[in-house]
Scaffold this motif. Structure first.
Motif, PDB file in Angstrom:
ATOM      1  N   TYR A 155       0.470  -1.217   0.018  1.00 44.67           N
ATOM      2  CA  TYR A 155      -0.047   0.076  -0.352  1.00 44.67           C
ATOM      3  C   TYR A 155       0.909   1.291   0.366  1.00 44.67           C
ATOM      4  O   TYR A 155       1.016   2.297  -0.724  1.00 44.67           O
ATOM      5  CB  TYR A 155      -0.965   0.201   0.908  1.00 44.67           C
ATOM      6  N   SER A 156       1.690   1.440   1.306  1.00 46.68           N
ATOM      7  CA  SER A 156       2.676   2.762   1.369  1.00 46.68           C
ATOM      8  C   SER A 156       3.598   2.636  -0.315  1.00 46.68           C
ATOM      9  O   SER A 156       4.343   3.976  -0.478  1.00 46.68           O
ATOM     10  CB  SER A 156       3.606   2.004   2.215  1.00 46.68           C
ATOM     11  N   LEU A 157       4.104   1.685  -1.444  1.00 44.77           N
ATOM     12  CA  LEU A 157       4.694   1.893  -1.631  1.00 44.77           C
ATOM     13  C   LEU A 157       3.911   2.010  -3.532  1.00 44.77           C
ATOM     14  O   LEU A 157       4.112   2.225  -4.605  1.00 44.77           O
ATOM     15  CB  LEU A 157       5.582   0.718  -2.823  1.00 44.77           C
ATOM     16  N   SER A 158       2.462   1.400  -3.388  1.00 46.17           N
ATOM     17  CA  SER A 158       1.910   1.180  -4.761  1.00 46.17           C
ATOM     18  C   SER A 158       1.558   3.420  -4.539  1.00 46.17           C
ATOM     19  O   SER A 158       1.436   3.716  -6.266  1.00 46.17           O
ATOM     20  CB  SER A 158       0.084   1.436  -4.097  1.00 46.17           C
ATOM     21  N   PHE A 159       1.996   3.893  -4.145  1.00 41.30           N
ATOM     22  CA  PHE A 159       1.697   5.709  -3.945  1.00 41.30           C
ATOM     23  C   PHE A 159       3.043   6.471  -5.291  1.00 41.30           C
ATOM     24  O   PHE A 159       2.450   7.110  -6.346  1.00 41.30           O
ATOM     25  CB  PHE A 159       1.992   6.299  -3.401  1.00 41.30           C
ATOM     26  N   THR A 160       3.652   5.748  -5.002  1.00 40.80           N
ATOM     27  CA  THR A 160       4.969   5.711  -5.461  1.00 40.80           C
ATOM     28  C   THR A 160       5.183   5.314  -6.887  1.00 40.80           C
ATOM     29  O   THR A 160       5.322   5.940  -7.985  1.00 40.80           O
ATOM     30  CB  THR A 160       5.928   4.910  -5.326  1.00 40.80           C
ATOM     31  N   LYS A 211       1.531  12.295  -4.643  1.00 40.00           N
ATOM     32  CA  LYS A 211       2.878  12.646  -4.622  1.00 40.00           C
ATOM     33  C   LYS A 211       3.677  13.061  -3.019  1.00 40.00           C
ATOM     34  O   LYS A 211       4.605  12.405  -3.033  1.00 40.00           O
ATOM     35  CB  LYS A 211       3.317  13.858  -5.265  1.00 40.00           C
ATOM     36  N   GLU A 212       3.016  12.962  -2.512  1.00 40.62           N
ATOM     37  CA  GLU A 212       3.013  13.407  -0.908  1.00 40.62           C
ATOM     38  C   GLU A 212       3.696  12.411  -0.391  1.00 40.62           C
ATOM     39  O   GLU A 212       4.209  12.579   1.351  1.00 40.62           O
ATOM     40  CB  GLU A 212       2.128  13.993  -0.410  1.00 40.62           C
ATOM     41  N   ARG A 213       2.836  11.058  -0.885  1.00 37.93           N
ATOM     42  CA  ARG A 213       3.261   9.797  -0.211  1.00 37.93           C
ATOM     43  C   ARG A 213       4.503   9.213  -0.773  1.00 37.93           C
ATOM     44  O   ARG A 213       4.036   7.639  -0.651  1.00 37.93           O
ATOM     45  CB  ARG A 213       2.211   9.156   0.354  1.00 37.93           C
ATOM     46  N   GLU A 214       5.006   9.401  -2.300  1.00 40.98           N
ATOM     47  CA  GLU A 214       5.895   8.749  -2.662  1.00 40.98           C
ATOM     48  C   GLU A 214       7.015   8.891  -1.747  1.00 40.98           C
ATOM     49  O   GLU A 214       7.528   9.248  -0.703  1.00 40.98           O
ATOM     50  CB  GLU A 214       5.943   8.988  -4.608  1.00 40.98           C
ATOM     51  N   LEU A 215       7.849   7.004  -2.416  1.00 40.55           N
ATOM     52  CA  LEU A 215       9.127   7.373  -1.634  1.00 40.55           C
ATOM     53  C   LEU A 215      10.387   8.683  -2.679  1.00 40.55           C
ATOM     54  O   LEU A 215      10.193   7.638  -3.296  1.00 40.55           O
ATOM     55  CB  LEU A 215       9.649   5.959  -2.007  1.00 40.55           C
ATOM     56  N   SER A 216      10.497   9.694  -1.805  1.00 40.63           N
ATOM     57  CA  SER A 216      11.719  10.758  -2.624  1.00 40.63           C
ATOM     58  C   SER A 216      12.908  10.001  -2.325  1.00 40.63           C
ATOM     59  O   SER A 216      13.492   9.095  -1.677  1.00 40.63           O
ATOM     60  CB  SER A 216      11.374  11.983  -2.207  1.00 40.63           C
ATOM     61  N   LEU A 217      13.413  10.430  -3.746  1.00 45.13           N
ATOM     62  CA  LEU A 217      15.249  10.182  -3.351  1.00 45.13           C
ATOM     63  C   LEU A 217      15.640  11.633  -2.720  1.00 45.13           C
ATOM     64  O   LEU A 217      14.726  12.843  -3.046  1.00 45.13           O
ATOM     65  CB  LEU A 217      15.165   9.724  -5.009  1.00 45.13           C
ATOM     66  N   GLY A 218      16.600  11.673  -2.389  1.00 45.64           N
ATOM     67  CA  GLY A 218      17.248  12.231  -1.799  1.00 45.64           C
ATOM     68  C   GLY A 218      18.191  13.300  -2.969  1.00 45.64           C
ATOM     69  O   GLY A 218      18.005  13.465  -4.118  1.00 45.64           O
ATOM     70  N   LEU A 219      18.702  14.983  -2.911  1.00 47.93           N
ATOM     71  CA  LEU A 219      19.113  15.747  -3.050  1.00 47.93           C
ATOM     72  C   LEU A 219      20.288  15.318  -3.708  1.00 47.93           C
ATOM     73  O   LEU A 219      20.583  15.258  -5.268  1.00 47.93           O
ATOM     74  CB  LEU A 219      19.505  16.870  -2.346  1.00 47.93           C
ATOM     75  N   ASP A 220      20.971  14.046  -3.395  1.00 51.11           N
ATOM     76  CA  ASP A 220      22.127  13.358  -4.591  1.00 51.11           C
ATOM     77  C   ASP A 220      21.419  12.384  -5.579  1.00 51.11           C
ATOM     78  O   ASP A 220      22.631  12.679  -6.322  1.00 51.11           O
ATOM     79  CB  ASP A 220      23.030  12.649  -3.036  1.00 51.11           C
ATOM     80  N   LEU A 221      20.435  12.497  -5.662  1.00 48.87           N
ATOM     81  CA  LEU A 221      19.538  11.067  -6.390  1.00 48.87           C
ATOM     82  C   LEU A 221      18.954  11.649  -6.675  1.00 48.87           C
ATOM     83  O   LEU A 221      18.715  11.919  -8.755  1.00 48.87           O
ATOM     84  CB  LEU A 221      19.638  10.054  -5.486  1.00 48.87           C
ATOM     85  N   LYS A 222      18.601  13.388  -6.855  1.00 47.55           N
ATOM     86  CA  LYS A 222      16.664  13.398  -7.502  1.00 47.55           C
ATOM     87  C   LYS A 222      16.645  14.922  -7.574  1.00 47.55           C
ATOM     88  O   LYS A 222      16.547  15.589  -8.217  1.00 47.55           O
ATOM     89  CB  LYS A 222      15.285  13.155  -6.960  1.00 47.55           C
ATOM     90  N   GLY A 223      18.054  15.330  -6.441  1.00 48.28           N
ATOM     91  CA  GLY A 223      17.507  16.438  -6.569  1.00 48.28           C
ATOM     92  C   GLY A 223      16.501  17.857  -5.869  1.00 48.28           C
ATOM     93  O   GLY A 223      16.168  16.750  -5.113  1.00 48.28           O
TER      94      GLY A 223
END
Length: 1010
Positions: free
Chosen positions: A20-25, A72-84
């Motif tokens: 469920y948590s990963l489905s938003f991603t 979007k608020e609940r996706e697994l985000s990448l950090g500054l080094d990977l995504k900005g």
């Protein structure tokens, strides 16, 4: 297996929750792929597409429907080094700081000197205080600065009426530096509590600016409000609406007679943009509000013809609805409470202009303050409340300030289930609050106390009873996110001077897309290699272990997503380590099962006993690693905190999957009468009868380790290290090319030209870059600046057929503040101490603790030494940066894991072998040899992953993967060749008296001999 049904239930439940948590991603990635396909390479069209999808339902789950923004608020985000992420430049207002230190003087020359200094600071290289001193001397050559600053508040700094101007300027320099430092720490605390993993926050040297980069931030407006809030919390007495209404009528009549000629000017002031700015003041405007309902009928349209006509006779009441209600007889009457009126958001600027007009200011008493609510009453009406505040004393102060707040936390009202903020006051505040609340609750009618943050009212509850314990709540129209931010700001502290955002931009990743792809691909390849090796060595049992490892990675990612974490490079390091520990637990179990098979036991019994006998080693090794993670989580910030979070989650999921999921699979295979094998014929006897003389030859290993340690220490204290931008700071340049540019190509050219690793990332667009280089950072003169600029131009010019210009430049301090470096050092040392104490308690011998501590210290020193010795020799960067911190902590955690497994086998054999009157050295040597298979196999699985990452992962993360790779090799070495032999030497060669073995001990003894 007992409790199999409950375990099955938990596995299914956790799997569903993670899915469920990963489905938003998954959903957001699909929408973003559609946006890319729609835009066909046009960034503007892509952004427009995503903006249009923000409120569109893109995900349905049963009856629930979710918008793209929600997902979007609940996706697994990448950090500054990977995504900005988001780049913000904050400026601390030294003008207001100096004005406050002088207690806001009315002197016109003083004010003009501040204004002139502010204007000159935009172009001058001098600091603000020096500019102020020069400007004041020009305007008031015969006036001493001490006449403004010699006050009771400044007396503690030895400022008196006799202080010279030089003394005053030195005092202001000190206070300015202190204000910037405190602002730096407060902002960093707020950001850490905000939940951003691995933020970058830097001081711009020689200025009053702070640079902030926040990875994975999607709600930019929320960040702006969080950073700019000064956290000036105050508690004010209030007037009742009935007391203020006559004043409002007077204001209305005054306006009617004075504003006729200015009708057009006033009408021009009513626009949404200025209204929004004037209400919020740009500060934390979305965090809360009062809770009085207002009907739609009161939301009058100020632009209607009727309103225009009414404005001629009733200018104020045409745009402000007074607080009216019904009395006991059902007749219209003035409402009670501190709210005196309601105004539409678009009309607040107009009302402000009314109150600020000279004619109205003249009739508003000095003991009356009018403040807006921080949020509209409801989203539908967009109507703000106006409160009547009652200053106390001759100076017009609040009854209490936020300095008395000891703690603040987000909470939920038990009666209404609405979010609120619970405040706890210190002893002084509790005493004052008790008096204030007693007086307010005993009044007739009972009085309200307004809770005001940064000159906006968050709530104004009517005090019903005396509050004796200093614990109270801020309630209002809050979301839970609002209460988290408000508690964060209150707890982090008040900024010593106002801070405003002077520049912001969206920045690209520190790593180019090629490096990101290489890193991800190499990690996947490494994982596949491990999975193949497990099957290759352990046969069908290896397949079971692989299923558990896949579940483990799935659980980690799902839990990170559910926590709103941001995945960064240090976080990936934590996942790599937990993959190793997950395999390690399975290896321990399988090695034990093989020993049980060697004793002739049946499959079911061998599996049962294998799990039982492996459990102490698994728990001890994982608990020690978990302790490292807990310590790092408590003391760490930024990248260390991100690493610790991933590590802690990974250890728990590794234990769950290795112990329970593999056991469930084995039980299922037994029920199906499937053949279970834990080896192939060729691997069944690998290192089974190993009898290497580890203890016998220990002095050779001691000599080698002492020699390499001494060499490392000499290099550390003489040659030192190359510090990355994170540790040393550097010069930052913004470069704009005519056409889009390849990030990796620019980085390669600059690294070759400078001879050091520079940080390169996109800044606002794919043709604009921000470059930070530590080249000549220790030299700050003009000649060094020119040399760096020449080198920069040399490297940038190597990009063919693409003209560029350098838009801006500045010097920045280190990303990681000195206190974070110190906390990282202390956390490593404290980790070693805590682990040693745990081992002392668990193994009940101080010799184990000392041996483990020596082994860990050896690993850390050697790793640092290698980075010092080979810096500039190896063909890749060996800079010390924040990623190196994560690497060395990975090594510490892994090394102790290895050592504890060996210690656990020594403890077991001491009961068995010593009963046969054997020397301790023989017991220790046997224990090392019996765990050798497990130690080597576990290390190999991690080394496989890291070797692939090192070779194929790209230049940017090569130094990082090299640090972990070398550290794991030396950690394995120290657990075999140092930790256990040191224990033997510390323990001594005394012999235990012979005794008769129990039946269980005889069985285990046979197992060991086998």
């Amino acid at each position: 297996m007992q409790g199999k049904g409950l375990i099955n239930f938990f596995v299914i439940l956790i799997s569903i929750a993670c899915l469920y948590s990963l489905s938003f991603t998954f959903v957001t990635h699909k929408v973003e792929r559609d946006a890319v396909a729609y835009a066909k390479g046009d960034p503007a069209k892509e952004r427009a597409y995503l903006d249009s999808m923000a409120t569109v339902n893109v995900y349905s789950l049963g009856f629930a429907k979710y918008t793209y923004q929600y997902c979007k608020e609940r996706e697994l985000s990448l950090g500054l080094d990977l995504k900005g992420g988001m780049n913000v430049t904050m400026e601390i207002s030294l003008k207001e700081l100096i004005n406050n230190l002088a207690d806001n003087p009315k002197d016109e020359n003083f004010k003009k000197a501040l204004d002139n200094a502010e204007a000159r600071s935009k172009d001058s290289q001098k600091d603000f205080v020096s500019l102020f001193g020069e400007e004041f001397k020009k305007l008031s050559p015969n006036t001493k600065l001490a006449s403004f600053f010699a006050s009771k508040d400044n007396a503690a700094n030895n400022i008196t009426a006799n202080s010279s101007d030089a003394d005053i300027l030195a005092f202001l320099e000190k206070e300015s530096g202190s204000a910037i430092d405190r602002s730096f720490n407060i902002l960093r605390t707020r950001i850490d509590k905000f939940g951003v993993t691995s933020p970058n926050i830097q001081r711009q040297q020689g200025t009053n600016r702070i640079l902030i980069e926040l990875p994975g931030v999607s709600d930019e407006e929320r960040v702006r409000k969080l950073l700019q809030g000064s956290a000036k919390l105050e508690f004010w007495e209030t007037y009742d609406n009935t007391e203020i209404f006559p004043l409002l009528e007077n204001i209305n009549h005054t306006l009617a007679s004075t504003l006729k000629v200015e009708e057009n000017k006033v009408a021009a002031a009513t626009n949404d943009t200025t209204a929004k700015d004037s209400v919020s003041g740009g500060r934390l405007a979305s965090l809360g509000a009062g809770n009085k309902a207002i009907t739609d009928s009161s939301a009058k349209d100020s632009s209607s013809l009727a309103m225009q006509q009414a404005r001629n006779q009733n200018p104020l009441f045409a745009v402000m609805s007074p607080n009216v209600g019904q009395n006991a007889q059902g007749q219209q009457a003035l409402g009670n409470g501190p709210v005196i009126g309601y105004v539409l958001q678009k009309d607040t600027a107009l009302v402000n202009s009314y109150f600020n007009s000279p004619a109205v200011k003249a009739i508003i008493p000095a003991n009356v303050k009018l403040l807006w609510s921080v949020k509209p009453v409801s989203k539908e009406t967009k109507m703000f409340q106006l409160f009547a505040i009652k200053p106390t004393g001759l100076e017009g102060n609040p009854v209490l300030t936020g300095n008395v707040i000891a703690d603040a936390k987000a909470d939920v009202d038990a009666r209404t289930n609405n979010p609120q903020v619970e405040m706890t006051m210190n002893s002084e505040g509790a005493r004052e609050w008790r008096k204030i609340s007693a007086a307010a609750s005993s009044a007739n009618p009972k009085k309200a106390i307004a809770i005001v943050l940064d000159n906006t009212v968050y709530s104004a509850p009517t005090v019903q009873d005396e509050i004796p314990n200093g614990i109270s709540s801020i309630t209002g129209n809050f979301t839970f996110e609002d209460t988290q931010d408000l508690a964060n700001v209150l707890k982090a502290g008040r900024l010593p001077a106002p801070a405003k955002i002077v520049e912001e931009a969206i920045v690209g990743p520190t790593l180019g897309q090629a490096a990101i792809d290489a890193g991800i691909n190499s990690s996947v390849i490494g994982l596949v290699v491990v999975l193949i090796f497990m099957i290759f060595y352990y046969n069908r049992a290896g397949l079971v272990a692989n299923i558990a490892v896949i579940f483990n990675v799935f659980f980690i990612m799902g839990i990170l997503a559910s926590l709103g974490a941001v995945l960064t490079l240090p976080g990936i390091a934590g996942i790599v380590l937990t993959m190793g520990t997950a395999v390690d637990a399975n290896v321990l179990i399988y090695e034990r099962i093989r020993e049980e098979f060697a004793l002739g036991k049946g499959v079911r019994q061998a599996i049962s006993d294998g799990y039982k006998h492996a459990m102490p080693s698994i728990l001890d090794s994982q608990i020690t690693t978990f302790l490292v993670g807990v310590i790092l989580y408590i003391f760490g910030t930024g990248p260390i905190l991100g690493f610790a979070t991933t590590l802690l989650i990974g250890i728990l999921t590794s234990l769950f999957t290795a112990i329970f999921i593999t056991r469930i699979i084995f039980e299922w295979m037994l029920q199906k009468d499937m053949k279970i094998t834990v080896s192939y014929p060729w691997s069944d006897h690998t290192m089974k009868n190993a009898n290497f003389g580890f203890v016998k030859n220990r002095k050779k290993f001691y000599a080698f380790s002492i020699a390499i340690t001494i060499i490392s220490l000499i290099s550390i204290f003489t040659k030192g290290f190359s510090l990355g931008v994170d540790f040393s700071g550097g010069r930052t340049y913004t470069i704009k090319y005519e056409k889009a540019v390849n990030l990796e190509e620019v980085r390669e050219h600059l690294d070759g030209t400078f001879g050091v690793t520079s940080e390169v990332k996109t800044f606002g667009g794919d043709n604009q870059l921000r470059v930070t280089t530590p080249y000549l950072i220790d030299q700050t003169d003009d000649a060094a600046d020119k040399q760096v600029l020449d080198k920069l131009n040399e490297g940038l010019a190597k990009v063919q057929n693409n003209a560029y210009q350098i838009v801006s430049s500045q010097k920045v301090g280190p990303t990681i503040a000195n206190d974070i470096k110190v906390s990282a050092t202390y956390s490593v040392i404290f980790s070693i101490i805590v682990i040693a104490l745990y081992i002392l308690i668990r193994f009940r011998k101080w010799q184990y603790s000392v041996a483990a501590a020596i082994s860990l210290a050896h690993d850390a020193i050697v790793l640092l030494g290698i980075f010092s010795i080979f810096d500039g020799i190896l063909p890749f960067s060996l800079d010390l940066d924040q990623h190196f911190i994560a690497a060395i902590l990975t090594v510490v955690a892994y090394s102790i894991n290895d050592s504890v497994v060996v210690f656990d086998r020594i403890r077991e054999y001491l009961k068995l072998h010593r009963a046969k009157n054997e020397p301790l050295s023989h017991v220790v040597n046997t224990a090392i040899n019996r765990t050798l298979s497990r130690t080597i196999i576990t290390s190999l699985t991690v080394i496989f992953v890291l070797a692939v990452l090192f070779i194929f992962g790209g230049e940017v993360i090569r130094g990082f993967s090299f640090a972990i790779l070398v550290g794991i090799i030396f950690g394995t070495y120290s657990s075999i060749f140092l930790a256990a032999p040191i224990f033997a030497d510390l323990q001594g060669e005394e012999k235990a008296p012979a005794k008769e073995l129990s039946a269980a001990e005889k069985t285990s003894f046979k197992t060991a001999k086998a």
